[in-house]
Design a protein around this motif. Structure first.
Motif, mmCIF file in Angstrom:
data_model
loop_
_atom_site.group_PDB
_atom_site.id
_atom_site.type_symbol
_atom_site.label_atom_id
_atom_site.label_comp_id
_atom_site.label_asym_id
_atom_site.label_seq_id
_atom_site.Cartn_x
_atom_site.Cartn_y
_atom_site.Cartn_z
ATOM 1 N N VAL A 127 10.630 -0.860 2.993
ATOM 2 C CA VAL A 127 9.705 0.282 2.883
ATOM 3 C C VAL A 127 10.444 1.558 3.293
ATOM 4 C CG1 VAL A 127 7.545 1.315 3.709
ATOM 5 C CG2 VAL A 127 7.653 -1.155 3.326
ATOM 6 N N GLU A 128 11.209 1.474 4.399
ATOM 7 C CA GLU A 128 11.952 2.659 4.873
ATOM 8 C C GLU A 128 12.902 3.166 3.784
ATOM 9 O OE1 GLU A 128 12.110 1.792 9.672
ATOM 10 O OE2 GLU A 128 13.797 1.199 8.408
ATOM 11 N N THR A 132 12.759 2.692 0.595
ATOM 12 C CA THR A 132 12.006 3.218 -0.546
ATOM 13 C C THR A 132 11.514 4.633 -0.248
ATOM 14 O OG1 THR A 132 11.344 0.975 -1.112
ATOM 15 C CG2 THR A 132 10.021 2.743 -2.063
ATOM 16 N N VAL A 133 10.927 4.807 0.925
ATOM 17 C CA VAL A 133 10.357 6.111 1.278
ATOM 18 C C VAL A 133 11.473 7.162 1.434
ATOM 19 C CG1 VAL A 133 9.097 7.368 3.073
ATOM 20 C CG2 VAL A 133 8.325 5.098 2.379
ATOM 21 N N ASN A 134 12.579 6.734 2.044
ATOM 22 C CA ASN A 134 13.642 7.705 2.342
ATOM 23 C C ASN A 134 14.439 8.145 1.124
ATOM 24 O OD1 ASN A 134 12.904 7.683 4.974
ATOM 25 N ND2 ASN A 134 14.433 6.193 5.619
ATOM 26 N N THR A 168 7.998 7.659 -5.328
ATOM 27 C CA THR A 168 9.301 8.103 -4.810
ATOM 28 C C THR A 168 10.326 8.148 -5.951
ATOM 29 O OG1 THR A 168 9.676 5.821 -4.085
ATOM 30 C CG2 THR A 168 9.006 7.400 -2.398
ATOM 31 N N ARG A 205 4.181 14.485 -1.220
ATOM 32 C CA ARG A 205 4.838 14.058 0.029
ATOM 33 C C ARG A 205 3.798 13.660 1.084
ATOM 34 N NH1 ARG A 205 10.145 14.176 -0.371
ATOM 35 N NH2 ARG A 205 11.063 15.546 -1.947
ATOM 36 N N ILE A 232 2.650 10.217 0.190
ATOM 37 C CA ILE A 232 3.667 9.221 0.567
ATOM 38 C C ILE A 232 3.562 8.906 2.064
ATOM 39 C CG2 ILE A 232 6.178 8.899 0.865
ATOM 40 C CD1 ILE A 232 6.555 10.336 -1.825
ATOM 41 N N GLN A 233 3.352 9.955 2.862
ATOM 42 C CA GLN A 233 3.198 9.741 4.317
ATOM 43 C C GLN A 233 2.030 8.820 4.611
ATOM 44 O OE1 GLN A 233 4.979 10.438 6.989
ATOM 45 N NE2 GLN A 233 6.480 11.124 5.476
ATOM 46 N N SER A 235 2.789 5.266 3.394
ATOM 47 C CA SER A 235 3.813 4.554 4.170
ATOM 48 C C SER A 235 3.283 4.168 5.546
ATOM 49 C CB SER A 235 5.121 5.339 4.272
ATOM 50 O OG SER A 235 4.888 6.668 4.558
ATOM 51 N N LYS A 236 2.359 4.968 6.087
ATOM 52 C CA LYS A 236 1.761 4.616 7.380
ATOM 53 C C LYS A 236 1.064 3.251 7.268
ATOM 54 C CE LYS A 236 -0.723 7.220 10.863
ATOM 55 N NZ LYS A 236 -1.575 8.358 11.089
ATOM 56 N N LEU A 245 4.084 3.462 -3.779
ATOM 57 C CA LEU A 245 5.176 4.150 -3.070
ATOM 58 C C LEU A 245 6.456 4.118 -3.894
ATOM 59 C CD1 LEU A 245 5.046 3.030 0.686
ATOM 60 C CD2 LEU A 245 5.100 5.375 -0.168
#
Ligand code: GRG
Length: 260
Positions: free
Chosen positions: A253-254, A256-258, A200, A227, A230-231, A234-235, A196
């Motif tokens: 994690v949030e 990083t993903v955002n 990202t 993308r 990534i979803q 991240s799940k 991730l």
């Protein structure tokens, strides 16, 4: 502890490292103080729980990460002029000093690790140090760099080693020091997090990478597929955070993903 509190402890300790006066030491300081996020040592400290006892391990890991960046920027590797918004070490001090500064950062890491272990030589501490050495080495990050030099690398495998292994080192060393149960699950999480983190990061650099013909996960797959991936990742990562009731990790994690 909060992220910024870890950061303060780490920055203060890094500033106190006794690099020998002279140009190589100056180059090490120049790079170390250029505003890295310190995410790997923060993760290590988070899982280790006892910040004071784990500090040598966290510092060593950050030094190894910094050495890898200094060497990655060299003309023989990525040949980059800028890193973290300032001139790369070799650009400012010359190539030979860039090589020596990277070497010095790496050797200092193992000196600090051994000093830390000598003070309290438990089995977990020795295992944690071995984990860091292994993940940074020829079966880990260095192998990732070797894959990266391939003309058409298997990108996911390359990320697993080049970026993922230092995250694995952070979490496994931290988990060992903190005597965490279910290290296998943490290992799986660390690998998801490494992917991730890199993907990202690649999304942020997409335009520049296309311009430079750089092979990344995003340039090999399309942005939409990236993308979706990534979803999916991240799940899995959030499921682990929830199971562990670990809000600190969830926030990381949030963030990083955002950023992508
Ligand atoms: C031994 C000659 C020789 C070279 C080693 C192994 C290696 C070179 C380089 C690999 C290191 C590398 C560039 C990995 C990519 C991982 C990555 C996304 C790094 C950036 O990490 P951040 O965002 O950086 O945590 P900051 O600046 O915050 O510390």
């Amino acid at each position: 502890m909060k992220y910024n509190e870890y950061l303060k402890v780490l920055d203060e300790a890094l500033e106190k490292l006794p690099f020998k006066p002279g140009v190589v030491g100056e180059a090490c300081r120049y790079h170390l103080s250029s505003g890295g996020k310190r995410i790997r040592p923060v993760l290590l400290l988070h899982f280790a729980k006892d910040t004071e006892k784990a500090l040598p391990f966290a510092l060593a890991l950050e030094l190894i990460h910094n050495y890898s960046l200094v060497h990655d920027d060299l003309p023989a590797m990525d040949d980059d002029d800028y890193r973290r918004g300032q001139e790369t070490v070799h650009k400012k001090y010359g190539e030979a000093i860039g090589i020596l500064a990277g070497d010095a950062l790496l050797n200092t890491a193992f000196e600090i690790l051994l000093e830390g272990i000598a003070k309290n030589p438990t089995r977990e501490r020795i295992q944690a140090a071995r984990e860091i050495g292994h993940c940074a080495g020829i079966y880990g990050m260095i192998y990732g760099q070797e894959l990266d030099m391939d003309e058409s690398p298997k990108v996911e495998e390359m990320i697993h080693y080049k970026t993922g292994k230092l995250f694995e080192a952070a979490m496994m060393a931290g988990g060992l020091l903190g005597k965490k149960e279910n290290l296998e699950e943490l290992l799986e999480f660390s690998r998801i997090f490494g992917l991730l983190f890199q993907i990202t990061d690649d999304l942020q650099d997409l335009d520049e990478d296309i311009e430079n013909n750089k092979v990344t996960f995003v340039t090999k797959n399309r942005e939409k597929e990236t993308r979706d991936f990534i979803q999916k990742l991240s799940k899995k990562a959030f499921l682990y955070c929830e199971k562990e009731k670990d809000d600190f990790l969830k926030e990381l994690v949030e963030k990083t993903v955002n950023r992508a």
